[in-house]
Design a protein around this motif. Structure first.
Motif, PDB file in Angstrom:
ATOM      1  N   THR A 133       0.814  -1.210   0.000  1.00  0.00           N
ATOM      2  CA  THR A 133       0.000   0.000   0.000  1.00  0.00           C
ATOM      3  C   THR A 133       0.850   1.263   0.000  1.00  0.00           C
ATOM      4  OG1 THR A 133      -1.811  -1.119   1.153  1.00  0.00           O
ATOM      5  CG2 THR A 133      -1.789   1.283   1.238  1.00  0.00           C
ATOM      6  N   ASP A 134       1.898   1.309   0.825  1.00  0.00           N
ATOM      7  CA  ASP A 134       2.714   2.521   0.883  1.00  0.00           C
ATOM      8  C   ASP A 134       3.465   2.763  -0.422  1.00  0.00           C
ATOM      9  OD1 ASP A 134       4.283   0.272   1.298  1.00  0.00           O
ATOM     10  OD2 ASP A 134       5.631   1.241   2.729  1.00  0.00           O
ATOM     11  N   VAL A 135       3.880   1.685  -1.080  1.00  0.00           N
ATOM     12  CA  VAL A 135       4.617   1.820  -2.331  1.00  0.00           C
ATOM     13  C   VAL A 135       3.708   2.297  -3.457  1.00  0.00           C
ATOM     14  CG1 VAL A 135       5.984   0.604  -4.081  1.00  0.00           C
ATOM     15  CG2 VAL A 135       6.277   0.051  -1.659  1.00  0.00           C
ATOM     16  N   ILE A 136       2.519   1.710  -3.528  1.00  0.00           N
ATOM     17  CA  ILE A 136       1.592   2.099  -4.595  1.00  0.00           C
ATOM     18  C   ILE A 136       1.064   3.513  -4.363  1.00  0.00           C
ATOM     19  CG2 ILE A 136      -0.579   1.206  -3.602  1.00  0.00           C
ATOM     20  CD1 ILE A 136      -1.212   0.112  -6.397  1.00  0.00           C
ATOM     21  N   THR A 137       0.936   3.903  -3.101  1.00  0.00           N
ATOM     22  CA  THR A 137       0.524   5.273  -2.792  1.00  0.00           C
ATOM     23  C   THR A 137       1.582   6.253  -3.273  1.00  0.00           C
ATOM     24  OG1 THR A 137      -0.762   4.585  -0.855  1.00  0.00           O
ATOM     25  CG2 THR A 137      -0.041   6.876  -0.926  1.00  0.00           C
ATOM     26  N   LYS A 138       2.820   5.974  -2.959  1.00  0.00           N
ATOM     27  CA  LYS A 138       3.933   6.837  -3.401  1.00  0.00           C
ATOM     28  C   LYS A 138       3.991   6.897  -4.926  1.00  0.00           C
ATOM     29  CE  LYS A 138       8.888   7.527  -2.561  1.00  0.00           C
ATOM     30  NZ  LYS A 138      10.065   7.003  -1.821  1.00  0.00           N
ATOM     31  N   HIS A 139       3.758   5.763  -5.568  1.00  0.00           N
ATOM     32  CA  HIS A 139       3.773   5.697  -7.031  1.00  0.00           C
ATOM     33  C   HIS A 139       2.716   6.622  -7.630  1.00  0.00           C
ATOM     34  CE1 HIS A 139       3.993   3.888 -11.073  1.00  0.00           C
ATOM     35  NE2 HIS A 139       2.675   3.916 -11.055  1.00  0.00           N
ATOM     36  N   THR A 140       1.502   6.602  -7.084  1.00  0.00           N
ATOM     37  CA  THR A 140       0.437   7.458  -7.622  1.00  0.00           C
ATOM     38  C   THR A 140       0.738   8.930  -7.364  1.00  0.00           C
ATOM     39  OG1 THR A 140      -0.912   7.226  -5.599  1.00  0.00           O
ATOM     40  CG2 THR A 140      -1.339   5.676  -7.409  1.00  0.00           C
ATOM     41  N   TYR A 141       1.335   9.233  -6.216  1.00  0.00           N
ATOM     42  CA  TYR A 141       1.679  10.623  -5.906  1.00  0.00           C
ATOM     43  C   TYR A 141       2.706  11.169  -6.905  1.00  0.00           C
ATOM     44  CZ  TYR A 141      -0.523  10.394  -1.240  1.00  0.00           C
ATOM     45  OH  TYR A 141      -1.403  10.290  -0.194  1.00  0.00           O
ATOM     46  N   ILE A 142       3.693  10.352  -7.231  1.00  0.00           N
ATOM     47  CA  ILE A 142       4.759  10.789  -8.130  1.00  0.00           C
ATOM     48  C   ILE A 142       4.246  10.968  -9.551  1.00  0.00           C
ATOM     49  CG2 ILE A 142       6.896  10.031  -9.246  1.00  0.00           C
ATOM     50  CD1 ILE A 142       7.707   8.789  -6.546  1.00  0.00           C
ATOM     51  N   ASN A 143       3.408  10.054 -10.004  1.00  0.00           N
ATOM     52  CA  ASN A 143       2.954  10.070 -11.389  1.00  0.00           C
ATOM     53  C   ASN A 143       1.692  10.888 -11.622  1.00  0.00           C
ATOM     54  OD1 ASN A 143       4.737   8.024 -13.036  1.00  0.00           O
ATOM     55  ND2 ASN A 143       4.404   7.085 -11.026  1.00  0.00           N
ATOM     56  N   PHE A 144       0.936  11.143 -10.565  1.00  0.00           N
ATOM     57  CA  PHE A 144      -0.304  11.918 -10.693  1.00  0.00           C
ATOM     58  C   PHE A 144      -0.374  12.926  -9.543  1.00  0.00           C
ATOM     59  CE2 PHE A 144      -0.916   7.654 -12.395  1.00  0.00           C
ATOM     60  CZ  PHE A 144      -1.408   7.907 -13.670  1.00  0.00           C
ATOM     61  N   PRO A 145       0.505  13.932  -9.557  1.00  0.00           N
ATOM     62  CA  PRO A 145       0.651  14.833  -8.403  1.00  0.00           C
ATOM     63  C   PRO A 145      -0.617  15.595  -8.030  1.00  0.00           C
ATOM     64  CG  PRO A 145       1.881  15.650 -10.299  1.00  0.00           C
ATOM     65  CD  PRO A 145       1.487  14.252 -10.621  1.00  0.00           C
ATOM     66  N   TYR A 146      -1.483  15.882  -8.996  1.00  0.00           N
ATOM     67  CA  TYR A 146      -2.722  16.601  -8.645  1.00  0.00           C
ATOM     68  C   TYR A 146      -3.509  15.849  -7.581  1.00  0.00           C
ATOM     69  CZ  TYR A 146      -7.634  17.948  -8.861  1.00  0.00           C
ATOM     70  OH  TYR A 146      -8.922  18.300  -8.505  1.00  0.00           O
ATOM     71  N   TYR A 147      -3.527  14.527  -7.673  1.00  0.00           N
ATOM     72  CA  TYR A 147      -4.321  13.716  -6.744  1.00  0.00           C
ATOM     73  C   TYR A 147      -3.682  13.602  -5.366  1.00  0.00           C
ATOM     74  CZ  TYR A 147      -7.242  12.673 -10.717  1.00  0.00           C
ATOM     75  OH  TYR A 147      -8.094  12.811 -11.788  1.00  0.00           O
ATOM     76  N   ALA A 148      -2.505  14.164  -5.222  1.00  0.00           N
ATOM     77  CA  ALA A 148      -1.855  14.206  -3.907  1.00  0.00           C
ATOM     78  C   ALA A 148      -1.973  15.578  -3.255  1.00  0.00           C
ATOM     79  CB  ALA A 148      -0.388  13.811  -4.038  1.00  0.00           C
ATOM     80  N   THR A 149      -2.674  16.502  -3.902  1.00  0.00           N
ATOM     81  CA  THR A 149      -2.698  17.881  -3.416  1.00  0.00           C
ATOM     82  C   THR A 149      -3.454  18.067  -2.105  1.00  0.00           C
ATOM     83  OG1 THR A 149      -4.599  18.328  -4.886  1.00  0.00           O
ATOM     84  CG2 THR A 149      -2.397  18.925  -5.700  1.00  0.00           C
ATOM     85  N   LYS A 150      -4.295  17.096  -1.733  1.00  0.00           N
ATOM     86  CA  LYS A 150      -5.014  17.162  -0.458  1.00  0.00           C
ATOM     87  C   LYS A 150      -4.458  16.159   0.554  1.00  0.00           C
ATOM     88  CE  LYS A 150      -8.315  20.201  -1.423  1.00  0.00           C
ATOM     89  NZ  LYS A 150      -8.572  21.426  -0.632  1.00  0.00           N
ATOM     90  N   SER A 151      -3.407  15.477   0.184  1.00  0.00           N
ATOM     91  CA  SER A 151      -2.862  14.417   1.030  1.00  0.00           C
ATOM     92  C   SER A 151      -2.235  14.977   2.305  1.00  0.00           C
ATOM     93  CB  SER A 151      -1.813  13.621   0.260  1.00  0.00           C
ATOM     94  OG  SER A 151      -1.137  12.719   1.112  1.00  0.00           O
ATOM     95  N   ILE A 152      -2.451  14.261   3.396  1.00  0.00           N
ATOM     96  CA  ILE A 152      -1.856  14.647   4.675  1.00  0.00           C
ATOM     97  C   ILE A 152      -0.517  13.945   4.910  1.00  0.00           C
ATOM     98  CG2 ILE A 152      -4.094  15.153   5.722  1.00  0.00           C
ATOM     99  CD1 ILE A 152      -3.958  12.447   7.138  1.00  0.00           C
ATOM    100  N   ILE A 153      -0.105  13.092   3.960  1.00  0.00           N
ATOM    101  CA  ILE A 153       1.149  12.355   4.130  1.00  0.00           C
ATOM    102  C   ILE A 153       2.139  12.611   3.006  1.00  0.00           C
ATOM    103  CG2 ILE A 153       0.042  10.520   5.469  1.00  0.00           C
ATOM    104  CD1 ILE A 153       0.134   8.767   2.926  1.00  0.00           C
ATOM    105  N   ALA A 154       1.752  13.390   1.998  1.00  0.00           N
ATOM    106  CA  ALA A 154       2.602  13.570   0.815  1.00  0.00           C
ATOM    107  C   ALA A 154       3.982  14.107   1.159  1.00  0.00           C
ATOM    108  CB  ALA A 154       1.912  14.492  -0.186  1.00  0.00           C
ATOM    109  N   GLU A 155       4.025  15.119   2.011  1.00  0.00           N
ATOM    110  CA  GLU A 155       5.323  15.726   2.334  1.00  0.00           C
ATOM    111  C   GLU A 155       6.233  14.737   3.052  1.00  0.00           C
ATOM    112  OE1 GLU A 155       7.103  19.911   4.132  1.00  0.00           O
ATOM    113  OE2 GLU A 155       5.020  19.336   4.572  1.00  0.00           O
ATOM    114  N   ARG A 156       5.619  13.852   3.818  1.00  0.00           N
ATOM    115  CA  ARG A 156       6.413  12.888   4.597  1.00  0.00           C
ATOM    116  C   ARG A 156       6.973  11.769   3.728  1.00  0.00           C
ATOM    117  NH1 ARG A 156       4.854   8.177   6.950  1.00  0.00           N
ATOM    118  NH2 ARG A 156       2.631   8.686   6.875  1.00  0.00           N
ATOM    119  N   ILE A 157       6.209  11.300   2.748  1.00  0.00           N
ATOM    120  CA  ILE A 157       6.630  10.107   2.005  1.00  0.00           C
ATOM    121  C   ILE A 157       7.332  10.411   0.689  1.00  0.00           C
ATOM    122  CG2 ILE A 157       4.716   8.808   3.037  1.00  0.00           C
ATOM    123  CD1 ILE A 157       3.413   8.768   0.262  1.00  0.00           C
ATOM    124  N   LEU A 158       7.268  11.666   0.235  1.00  0.00           N
ATOM    125  CA  LEU A 158       7.859  11.982  -1.061  1.00  0.00           C
ATOM    126  C   LEU A 158       9.211  12.669  -0.921  1.00  0.00           C
ATOM    127  CD1 LEU A 158       4.836  13.382  -3.131  1.00  0.00           C
ATOM    128  CD2 LEU A 158       5.935  11.143  -3.370  1.00  0.00           C
TER     129      LEU A 158
END
Length: 294
Positions: free
Chosen positions: A106-131
């Motif tokens: 789950t953590d790997v696929i989440t990071k993958h989506t954040y990197i490849n589709f950054p718009y969908y990470a714009t409301k994330s509460i963990i993006a800054e921590r995992i990227l």
């Protein structure tokens, strides 16, 4: 059985032990990104891409006894295989999704989506921590940040809840004003209480101002544009002349929130009263802003 649910079943058939809910959301997101006409749309949410419509389908499938929901994980309860009922194209996409991402945690696929589709990470509460910093900067850049004052109008006819919410988010709308007289809809997500809740989760305020709406009884037998024009002539002569206080309230809210949207049902701006309400507001002496239909 809705076809879109068969795709969910087909994906779950690849995972005998079931799928954790966040991972299932991410896999379905990645699958739909490869479809010409996605079965589900997604919004940026607390842990990235999320589909309220997919969650509603999963809840319905559990209620029907087709899936088991245990400890935020879904597994099949039916023996029937729905993969064979998919189109050839969707069979290929299910296989490709499993082959590419099936072994990702789950953590790997989440990071993958954040990197490849950054718009969908714009409301994330963990993006800054995992990227890594360079990828988090792309998320920051993808956040809509226009703060100029604009009056928007939007209808939900013919689009999904997620597409509707994305239009609000991408235009950085801060306040949604529901101008329906009766804010009830048979379409998922658009009745007052549920729409208000979805907006709140995404940081968009919601209020309802019913007296600037049109009574549903007056909307019967509308077949041609001429019928609509006659309805709106009556609307301008009656409702808009009697609701000055509510119109002033909307103007005040525009000044306070900068980016607000008037919402009703119709997709065609020529067939919705929100257009005439917006144009009346635009004629106010101190109105110096843009009016946009989204």
């Amino acid at each position: 059985m809705f076809y879109r649910r068969k795709i969910v079943f087909a994906l779950l058939e690849e995972f005998e032990s079931g799928l954790e809910s966040t991972r299932l959301q991410k896999l379905m997101f990645l699958l739909t990104q490869m479809q010409k006409e996605p079965n589900y749309d997604f919004v940026p949410y607390r842990y990235g891409c999320y589909s309220y419509s997919l969650k509603a389908d999963l809840d319905a499938m559990v209620k029907h006894g087709w899936l088991v929901d245990k400890e935020k994980s879904y597994s099949l309860k039916v023996k029937k295989k729905y993969y064979k009922e998919l189109t050839v194209a969707d069979k290929v996409l299910v296989n490709e999704t499993f082959d590419r991402y099936g072994n990702m945690k789950t953590d790997v696929i989440t990071k993958h989506t954040y990197i490849n589709f950054p718009y969908y990470a714009t409301k994330s509460i963990i993006a800054e921590r995992i990227l890594p910093e360079k990828f988090f900067e792309k998320v920051v850049t993808a956040r809509p940040n226009d703060e100029s004052t604009v009056l928007f109008t939007i209808g939900y006819e013919g689009i999904s809840l997620e597409e509707y919410l994305n239009r609000l988010l991408k235009n950085n709308v801060h306040l949604l004003i529901d101008v329906r007289r009766n804010p009830v809809s048979q379409k998922y997500g658009f009745s007052k209480k549920t729409l208000s809740g979805f907006c709140d989760r995404l940081g968009i305020e919601y209020i309802h101002i019913p007296d600037v709406g049109i009574d549903s009884s007056k909307r019967r037998e509308l077949k041609t544009q001429t019928d609509y024009d006659l309805l709106f002539d009556d609307y301008k002569a009656t409702v808009l002349n009697k609701t000055t206080e509510s119109q002033n309230q909307i103007l005040k809210l525009l000044n306070e929130h900068k980016r607000i949207a008037l919402t009703c049902f119709e997709a065609d701006t020529c067939q919705c009263h929100r257009t005439h309400l917006a144009e009346k507001l635009q004629k106010s002496p101190n109105f110096k802003y843009d009016l946009k239909h989204i």
